[in-house]
Design an enzyme around this catalytic site. Structure first.
Site, PDB file in Angstrom:
ATOM      1  N   GLN A  51      50.513  30.999  38.230  1.00 52.26           N
ATOM      2  CA  GLN A  51      50.131  30.760  39.629  1.00 52.26           C
ATOM      3  C   GLN A  51      51.136  29.883  40.371  1.00 52.26           C
ATOM      4  O   GLN A  51      51.083  29.783  41.591  1.00 52.26           O
ATOM      5  CB  GLN A  51      48.737  30.124  39.700  1.00 52.26           C
ATOM      6  CG  GLN A  51      47.640  31.071  39.226  1.00 52.26           C
ATOM      7  CD  GLN A  51      46.274  30.407  39.323  1.00 52.26           C
ATOM      8  OE1 GLN A  51      45.880  29.672  38.436  1.00 52.26           O
ATOM      9  NE2 GLN A  51      45.551  30.650  40.402  1.00 52.26           N
ATOM     10  N   CYS A  97      39.641  32.674  43.439  1.00 50.73           N
ATOM     11  CA  CYS A  97      40.917  32.343  42.804  1.00 50.73           C
ATOM     12  C   CYS A  97      41.911  31.861  43.859  1.00 50.73           C
ATOM     13  O   CYS A  97      42.020  32.456  44.921  1.00 50.73           O
ATOM     14  CB  CYS A  97      41.446  33.591  42.114  1.00 50.73           C
ATOM     15  SG  CYS A  97      43.041  33.373  41.328  1.00 50.73           S
ATOM     16  N   LEU A  98      42.642  30.802  43.508  1.00 51.34           N
ATOM     17  CA  LEU A  98      43.643  30.254  44.428  1.00 51.34           C
ATOM     18  C   LEU A  98      44.744  31.279  44.736  1.00 51.34           C
ATOM     19  O   LEU A  98      45.393  31.181  45.773  1.00 51.34           O
ATOM     20  CB  LEU A  98      44.267  28.987  43.833  1.00 51.34           C
ATOM     21  CG  LEU A  98      43.301  27.811  43.661  1.00 51.34           C
ATOM     22  CD1 LEU A  98      43.908  26.749  42.749  1.00 51.34           C
ATOM     23  CD2 LEU A  98      42.928  27.199  45.002  1.00 51.34           C
ATOM     24  N   HIS A 139      38.921  32.330  32.881  1.00 52.89           N
ATOM     25  CA  HIS A 139      39.652  32.770  34.080  1.00 52.89           C
ATOM     26  C   HIS A 139      41.138  32.401  33.952  1.00 52.89           C
ATOM     27  O   HIS A 139      42.019  33.213  34.230  1.00 52.89           O
ATOM     28  CB  HIS A 139      39.008  32.118  35.317  1.00 52.89           C
ATOM     29  CG  HIS A 139      39.657  32.461  36.624  1.00 52.89           C
ATOM     30  ND1 HIS A 139      39.015  33.177  37.615  1.00 52.89           N
ATOM     31  CD2 HIS A 139      40.881  32.177  37.117  1.00 52.89           C
ATOM     32  CE1 HIS A 139      39.827  33.316  38.657  1.00 52.89           C
ATOM     33  NE2 HIS A 139      40.973  32.710  38.389  1.00 52.89           N
ATOM     34  N   GLU A 140      41.403  31.159  33.516  1.00 49.25           N
ATOM     35  CA  GLU A 140      42.804  30.706  33.405  1.00 49.25           C
ATOM     36  C   GLU A 140      43.546  31.459  32.301  1.00 49.25           C
ATOM     37  O   GLU A 140      44.713  31.827  32.471  1.00 49.25           O
ATOM     38  CB  GLU A 140      42.884  29.197  33.147  1.00 49.25           C
ATOM     39  CG  GLU A 140      42.297  28.304  34.235  1.00 49.25           C
ATOM     40  CD  GLU A 140      42.700  28.684  35.644  1.00 49.25           C
ATOM     41  OE1 GLU A 140      43.796  29.239  35.846  1.00 49.25           O
ATOM     42  OE2 GLU A 140      41.905  28.439  36.562  1.00 49.25           O
ATOM     43  N   HIS A 143      44.707  34.719  33.411  1.00 48.28           N
ATOM     44  CA  HIS A 143      45.939  34.648  34.208  1.00 48.28           C
ATOM     45  C   HIS A 143      47.173  34.778  33.313  1.00 48.28           C
ATOM     46  O   HIS A 143      48.184  35.347  33.718  1.00 48.28           O
ATOM     47  CB  HIS A 143      46.030  33.308  34.949  1.00 48.28           C
ATOM     48  CG  HIS A 143      45.382  33.309  36.308  1.00 48.28           C
ATOM     49  ND1 HIS A 143      45.736  34.178  37.310  1.00 48.28           N
ATOM     50  CD2 HIS A 143      44.410  32.522  36.835  1.00 48.28           C
ATOM     51  CE1 HIS A 143      45.010  33.929  38.394  1.00 48.28           C
ATOM     52  NE2 HIS A 143      44.186  32.932  38.132  1.00 48.28           N
TER      53      HIS A 143
HETATM   54 ZN    ZN Z   1      42.750  32.236  39.434  1.00 45.43          ZN
END
Ligand code: ZN
Length: 167
Positions: A51, A97-98, A139-140, A143
């Site tokens: 990210q 999500c960012l 979630h992480e 990624h």
């Molecule tokens: Zn995310």
């Protein structure tokens, strides 16, 4: 420490499989410190290295006790995290999500997980998480494999206001 730019879809780095960290050096320490600052500034409760456009297997999570707001948030740093156990018991939660601005979605995930990995010094660590904390870790870790919540969500929509606890 510095705040890095959070990349958003459709940036290609979000779709790549991140590579394992092999060197626990100053460059890694700087990445981790910058990720913590970037997560806090966003604000968010979790962030994965892709990210911030770094395709390496590093995540940071900062989350308090969901049942007791008096308990201060706890910071977790994990390098090369792996899910070693996940409960058959699942629940549906709304995630944002960012890296996917403006959307949220319902995702079914295990209620509790065991995760192993390394800390910032390269020492092995293992932890158990349940509820929202488990969800954030899952979630992480997704990624790191190029998976976004929008791939898993059973429904996706645009909320009127951004949700808290984005990851
Ligand atoms: Zn995310």
């Amino acid at each position: 420490m510095s705040v890095r730019t959070i990349v958003t879809v459709p940036n290609d780095v979000l779709r790549r499989k991140a590579r394992p960290v092999t060197k626990f050096d100053d460059k890694l320490k700087t990445l981790i410190d910058d990720m913590i600052e970037t997560m806090r500034e966003a604000p968010g409760v979790g962030l994965a290295a892709p990210q911030v456009a770094v395709p390496e297997r590093v995540i940071v999570v900062e989350f308090g006790d969901e049942e007791d707001e008096e308990v201060p948030p706890k910071l977790y740093v994990m390098v090369n995290p792996e899910v070693t156990r996940s409960s058959n018991d699942t629940e549906i939660g709304v995630e944002g999500c960012l890296s996917v601005p403006g959307l949220v979605g319902e995702v079914e995930r295990s209620v509790s997980v065991t995760i192993k990995g390394k800390n910032r010094h390269g020492q092995p660590m293992r932890l158990k998480a349940k509820g929202w904390l488990a969800r954030i870790f899952l979630h992480e870790i997704d990624h790191l494999d190029g998976i976004l919540f929008t791939d898993l969500a059973t429904s996706i929509w645009q909320p009127e206001e951004p949700i808290e606890d984005r990851v």
